[in-house]
Design an enzyme around this catalytic site. Structure first.
Site, PDB file in Angstrom:
ATOM      1  N   THR A  97      27.733 -20.791 -23.691  1.00 22.44           N
ATOM      2  CA  THR A  97      27.441 -21.458 -22.426  1.00 22.44           C
ATOM      3  C   THR A  97      28.715 -21.569 -21.585  1.00 22.44           C
ATOM      4  O   THR A  97      29.606 -22.350 -21.900  1.00 22.44           O
ATOM      5  CB  THR A  97      26.863 -22.864 -22.701  1.00 22.44           C
ATOM      6  OG1 THR A  97      25.864 -22.734 -23.712  1.00 22.44           O
ATOM      7  CG2 THR A  97      26.263 -23.453 -21.450  1.00 22.44           C
ATOM      8  N   ARG A 124      20.916 -10.775 -40.941  1.00 24.80           N
ATOM      9  CA  ARG A 124      20.199  -9.988 -41.944  1.00 24.80           C
ATOM     10  C   ARG A 124      18.681 -10.145 -41.857  1.00 24.80           C
ATOM     11  O   ARG A 124      17.954  -9.551 -42.635  1.00 24.80           O
ATOM     12  CB  ARG A 124      20.677 -10.377 -43.356  1.00 24.80           C
ATOM     13  CG  ARG A 124      22.012  -9.777 -43.696  1.00 24.80           C
ATOM     14  CD  ARG A 124      21.884  -8.268 -43.816  1.00 24.80           C
ATOM     15  NE  ARG A 124      23.162  -7.598 -43.878  1.00 24.80           N
ATOM     16  CZ  ARG A 124      23.737  -7.208 -44.996  1.00 24.80           C
ATOM     17  NH1 ARG A 124      23.181  -7.437 -46.149  1.00 24.80           N
ATOM     18  NH2 ARG A 124      24.886  -6.589 -44.955  1.00 24.80           N
ATOM     19  N   HIS A 184      32.230 -28.468 -26.204  1.00 23.42           N
ATOM     20  CA  HIS A 184      32.452 -27.027 -26.035  1.00 23.42           C
ATOM     21  C   HIS A 184      33.900 -26.663 -26.349  1.00 23.42           C
ATOM     22  O   HIS A 184      34.827 -27.149 -25.707  1.00 23.42           O
ATOM     23  CB  HIS A 184      32.104 -26.491 -24.640  1.00 23.42           C
ATOM     24  CG  HIS A 184      31.699 -25.044 -24.717  1.00 23.42           C
ATOM     25  ND1 HIS A 184      32.617 -24.025 -24.752  1.00 23.42           N
ATOM     26  CD2 HIS A 184      30.492 -24.471 -24.845  1.00 23.42           C
ATOM     27  CE1 HIS A 184      31.971 -22.874 -24.878  1.00 23.42           C
ATOM     28  NE2 HIS A 184      30.676 -23.117 -24.938  1.00 23.42           N
ATOM     29  N   GLY A 185      34.028 -25.859 -27.380  1.00 18.51           N
ATOM     30  CA  GLY A 185      35.350 -25.355 -27.767  1.00 18.51           C
ATOM     31  C   GLY A 185      36.230 -26.399 -28.430  1.00 18.51           C
ATOM     32  O   GLY A 185      37.441 -26.184 -28.562  1.00 18.51           O
ATOM     33  N   ARG A 192      18.635 -15.875 -29.765  1.00 19.93           N
ATOM     34  CA  ARG A 192      19.642 -15.157 -30.550  1.00 19.93           C
ATOM     35  C   ARG A 192      20.090 -15.933 -31.787  1.00 19.93           C
ATOM     36  O   ARG A 192      20.634 -15.356 -32.706  1.00 19.93           O
ATOM     37  CB  ARG A 192      20.853 -14.796 -29.686  1.00 19.93           C
ATOM     38  CG  ARG A 192      21.702 -15.971 -29.291  1.00 19.93           C
ATOM     39  CD  ARG A 192      22.930 -15.551 -28.532  1.00 19.93           C
ATOM     40  NE  ARG A 192      22.633 -15.080 -27.201  1.00 19.93           N
ATOM     41  CZ  ARG A 192      23.537 -15.058 -26.210  1.00 19.93           C
ATOM     42  NH1 ARG A 192      24.770 -15.456 -26.439  1.00 19.93           N
ATOM     43  NH2 ARG A 192      23.208 -14.644 -25.019  1.00 19.93           N
ATOM     44  N   HIS A 193      19.926 -17.247 -31.793  1.00 16.26           N
ATOM     45  CA  HIS A 193      20.262 -17.983 -33.037  1.00 16.26           C
ATOM     46  C   HIS A 193      19.096 -18.875 -33.470  1.00 16.26           C
ATOM     47  O   HIS A 193      18.265 -18.441 -34.268  1.00 16.26           O
ATOM     48  CB  HIS A 193      21.618 -18.711 -32.949  1.00 16.26           C
ATOM     49  CG  HIS A 193      22.019 -19.250 -31.621  1.00 16.26           C
ATOM     50  ND1 HIS A 193      21.275 -20.179 -30.960  1.00 16.26           N
ATOM     51  CD2 HIS A 193      23.113 -19.001 -30.843  1.00 16.26           C
ATOM     52  CE1 HIS A 193      21.893 -20.493 -29.835  1.00 16.26           C
ATOM     53  NE2 HIS A 193      22.986 -19.790 -29.711  1.00 16.26           N
ATOM     54  N   GLU A 207      27.080 -34.741 -20.312  1.00 16.71           N
ATOM     55  CA  GLU A 207      28.023 -34.151 -21.267  1.00 16.71           C
ATOM     56  C   GLU A 207      29.002 -33.299 -20.473  1.00 16.71           C
ATOM     57  O   GLU A 207      28.595 -32.357 -19.786  1.00 16.71           O
ATOM     58  CB  GLU A 207      27.290 -33.301 -22.320  1.00 16.71           C
ATOM     59  CG  GLU A 207      28.279 -32.659 -23.298  1.00 16.71           C
ATOM     60  CD  GLU A 207      27.615 -32.043 -24.516  1.00 16.71           C
ATOM     61  OE1 GLU A 207      26.442 -32.347 -24.801  1.00 16.71           O
ATOM     62  OE2 GLU A 207      28.302 -31.244 -25.185  1.00 16.71           O
ATOM     63  N   HIS A 210      20.621 -25.139 -29.817  1.00 17.30           N
ATOM     64  CA  HIS A 210      20.345 -24.544 -28.507  1.00 17.30           C
ATOM     65  C   HIS A 210      19.287 -23.465 -28.689  1.00 17.30           C
ATOM     66  O   HIS A 210      19.541 -22.437 -29.316  1.00 17.30           O
ATOM     67  CB  HIS A 210      21.657 -23.955 -27.967  1.00 17.30           C
ATOM     68  CG  HIS A 210      21.544 -23.396 -26.582  1.00 17.30           C
ATOM     69  ND1 HIS A 210      22.648 -22.954 -25.884  1.00 17.30           N
ATOM     70  CD2 HIS A 210      20.482 -23.207 -25.756  1.00 17.30           C
ATOM     71  CE1 HIS A 210      22.257 -22.514 -24.686  1.00 17.30           C
ATOM     72  NE2 HIS A 210      20.955 -22.644 -24.594  1.00 17.30           N
ATOM     73  N   ARG A 234      17.746 -20.655 -27.177  1.00 15.33           N
ATOM     74  CA  ARG A 234      18.009 -19.765 -26.039  1.00 15.33           C
ATOM     75  C   ARG A 234      16.788 -18.931 -25.707  1.00 15.33           C
ATOM     76  O   ARG A 234      15.971 -18.636 -26.575  1.00 15.33           O
ATOM     77  CB  ARG A 234      19.181 -18.825 -26.374  1.00 15.33           C
ATOM     78  CG  ARG A 234      20.527 -19.458 -26.177  1.00 15.33           C
ATOM     79  CD  ARG A 234      21.626 -18.427 -26.373  1.00 15.33           C
ATOM     80  NE  ARG A 234      22.892 -18.967 -25.936  1.00 15.33           N
ATOM     81  CZ  ARG A 234      23.421 -18.770 -24.736  1.00 15.33           C
ATOM     82  NH1 ARG A 234      22.820 -18.009 -23.851  1.00 15.33           N
ATOM     83  NH2 ARG A 234      24.565 -19.308 -24.421  1.00 15.33           N
ATOM     84  N   HIS A 263      25.192 -21.540 -35.156  1.00 15.24           N
ATOM     85  CA  HIS A 263      25.782 -20.351 -35.769  1.00 15.24           C
ATOM     86  C   HIS A 263      25.465 -20.203 -37.257  1.00 15.24           C
ATOM     87  O   HIS A 263      25.752 -19.169 -37.852  1.00 15.24           O
ATOM     88  CB  HIS A 263      27.276 -20.280 -35.462  1.00 15.24           C
ATOM     89  CG  HIS A 263      27.482 -20.132 -33.978  1.00 15.24           C
ATOM     90  ND1 HIS A 263      26.899 -19.110 -33.272  1.00 15.24           N
ATOM     91  CD2 HIS A 263      28.112 -20.907 -33.080  1.00 15.24           C
ATOM     92  CE1 HIS A 263      27.192 -19.248 -31.987  1.00 15.24           C
ATOM     93  NE2 HIS A 263      27.914 -20.332 -31.841  1.00 15.24           N
ATOM     94  N   ASN A 287      26.550 -29.000 -33.963  1.00 13.92           N
ATOM     95  CA  ASN A 287      25.703 -27.902 -33.495  1.00 13.92           C
ATOM     96  C   ASN A 287      25.624 -26.829 -34.592  1.00 13.92           C
ATOM     97  O   ASN A 287      26.654 -26.294 -35.020  1.00 13.92           O
ATOM     98  CB  ASN A 287      26.319 -27.327 -32.214  1.00 13.92           C
ATOM     99  CG  ASN A 287      25.507 -26.201 -31.633  1.00 13.92           C
ATOM    100  OD1 ASN A 287      25.063 -25.322 -32.356  1.00 13.92           O
ATOM    101  ND2 ASN A 287      25.332 -26.195 -30.329  1.00 13.92           N
ATOM    102  N   GLU A 309      19.528 -28.442 -26.834  1.00 12.31           N
ATOM    103  CA  GLU A 309      20.109 -27.844 -25.627  1.00 12.31           C
ATOM    104  C   GLU A 309      19.167 -26.749 -25.157  1.00 12.31           C
ATOM    105  O   GLU A 309      18.702 -25.942 -25.966  1.00 12.31           O
ATOM    106  CB  GLU A 309      21.460 -27.225 -25.947  1.00 12.31           C
ATOM    107  CG  GLU A 309      22.485 -28.203 -26.420  1.00 12.31           C
ATOM    108  CD  GLU A 309      23.761 -27.492 -26.847  1.00 12.31           C
ATOM    109  OE1 GLU A 309      23.845 -26.256 -26.727  1.00 12.31           O
ATOM    110  OE2 GLU A 309      24.651 -28.184 -27.315  1.00 12.31           O
TER     111      GLU A 309
HETATM  112  N1  PXP Z   1      27.647 -29.015 -26.168  1.00 14.28           N
HETATM  113  C1  PXP Z   1      26.905 -28.135 -25.448  1.00 14.28           C
HETATM  114  C2  PXP Z   1      26.072 -28.683 -24.340  1.00 14.28           C
HETATM  115  C3  PXP Z   1      26.912 -26.754 -25.747  1.00 14.28           C
HETATM  116  O1  PXP Z   1      26.153 -25.905 -25.010  1.00 14.28           O
HETATM  117  C4  PXP Z   1      27.650 -26.310 -26.847  1.00 14.28           C
HETATM  118  C5  PXP Z   1      27.606 -24.850 -27.220  1.00 14.28           C
HETATM  119  O2  PXP Z   1      26.318 -24.478 -27.560  1.00 14.28           O
HETATM  120  C6  PXP Z   1      28.381 -27.244 -27.584  1.00 14.28           C
HETATM  121  C7  PXP Z   1      28.389 -28.581 -27.218  1.00 14.28           C
HETATM  122  C8  PXP Z   1      29.175 -26.849 -28.780  1.00 14.28           C
HETATM  123  O3  PXP Z   1      30.201 -25.962 -28.407  1.00 14.28           O
HETATM  124  P1  PXP Z   1      31.053 -25.259 -29.542  1.00 14.28           P
HETATM  125  O4  PXP Z   1      30.121 -24.435 -30.351  1.00 14.28           O
HETATM  126  O5  PXP Z   1      32.047 -24.467 -28.779  1.00 14.28           O
HETATM  127  O6  PXP Z   1      31.690 -26.369 -30.345  1.00 14.28           O
END
Ligand code: PXP
Length: 251
Positions: free
Chosen positions: A100, A17, A191-192, A48-49, A151, A42, A44, A9, A6, A69
């Protein structure tokens, strides 16, 4: 095991900037060169990104399958059906959240909207995934809907503050994964996830894909995107080797 990276970021940093650096498309090429199999971003509601133009450039580049996403809104459905990523993952979205938080809420209203969107995705050749908390009832709903993929949200596992809580969350994830066994639905998780907590998740029965963003982009500041992704891929490869050894020992 498919690794989706992903790159939201990278866009967060670019947007800080307002210019064009770092470019998410350059990040996408680096993701591809490092051997990951999927790009994740993603779009949004508040942009925001990742921005609409990023999404189109990533799709036009086409070097890796794209997992978009998005929230289940009319605007996002229209964009998805126009851009046609390989996979759409429906996620819940609250404007004030940092990331999320939790899986989709599958109530009657949202089930109806997902059913309609699923038909539209089928016609457009897009696979549909639902981002769900590890609740057996939600797994059953996903099976009834007939989506292509679930997922599992690993956020609670990743944030667990004691070994006891970690084990409890793993137990929930395993139970949810087991509900999908032999149901013809691919299983992903995300996630995480980090180099420290990934291994246990890779043991989920039937897991075929992990999607990781924040920890890879954060680590890339110190070692580069290529090395950050290779560190994750090494864990995936080591787990696969262990799996093969275990199977051979059983014979
Ligand atoms: N999978 C999904 C569906 C998510 O929404 C996210 C966060 O955008 C991720 C994976 C990745 O999560 P992380 O950035 O915490 O690794």
């Amino acid at each position: 095991m498919i690794l989706g990276v992903n790159i939201d970021h990278v866009a967060t940093l670019r947007n800080a900037r307002g210019g064009s650096d770092p470019d998410p498309l350059s990040a996408a090429v680096a993701v591809w060169q490092s051997g990951a199999e999927q790009l994740v971003c993603h779009l949004r509601e508040d942009r925001r990104h990742i921005q609409d133009n990023d999404l189109r450039r990533l799709k036009d580049w086409g070097g890796l399958p794209l997992n978009l996403e998005m929230a289940m809104t009319e605007e996002m459905a229209r964009i998805a059906l126009d851009v046609r990523p390989e996979l759409v993952t429906l996620v819940p979205e609250r404007r004030e959240e940092r990331t999320t938080e939790g899986g989709l809420l599958l109530d009657e209203g949202s089930l109806g909207r997902i059913r309609i969107f699923l038909d539209q995705c089928r016609m457009a050749g897009i696979r549909l995934s639902l981002f769900l908390g590890p609740e057996p009832a939600d797994m059953e709903k996903a099976v009834l809907l007939g989506v292509d993929q679930v997922e599992l949200h690993t956020g609670e596992y990743s944030n667990a503050s004691s070994e006891k809580l970690v084990q409890a969350e793993l137990h929930r994830l395993v139970a949810a994964a087991s509900c999908l066994k032999d149901k013809g639905i691919r299983l992903a998780a995300g996630h995480g996830l980090t180099v420290r907590n990934l291994s246990a998740v890779l043991e989920l029965p039937g897991l075929e894909e992990v999607n990781i963003g924040h920890s890879i982009v954060a680590r890339s500041i110190f070692v580069g995107l290529d090395q950050a992704i290779r560190e994750i891929r090494k864990i995936l490869a080591d787990t696969e080797t262990l799996r093969v050894i275990r199977m051979e020992c059983k014979r």
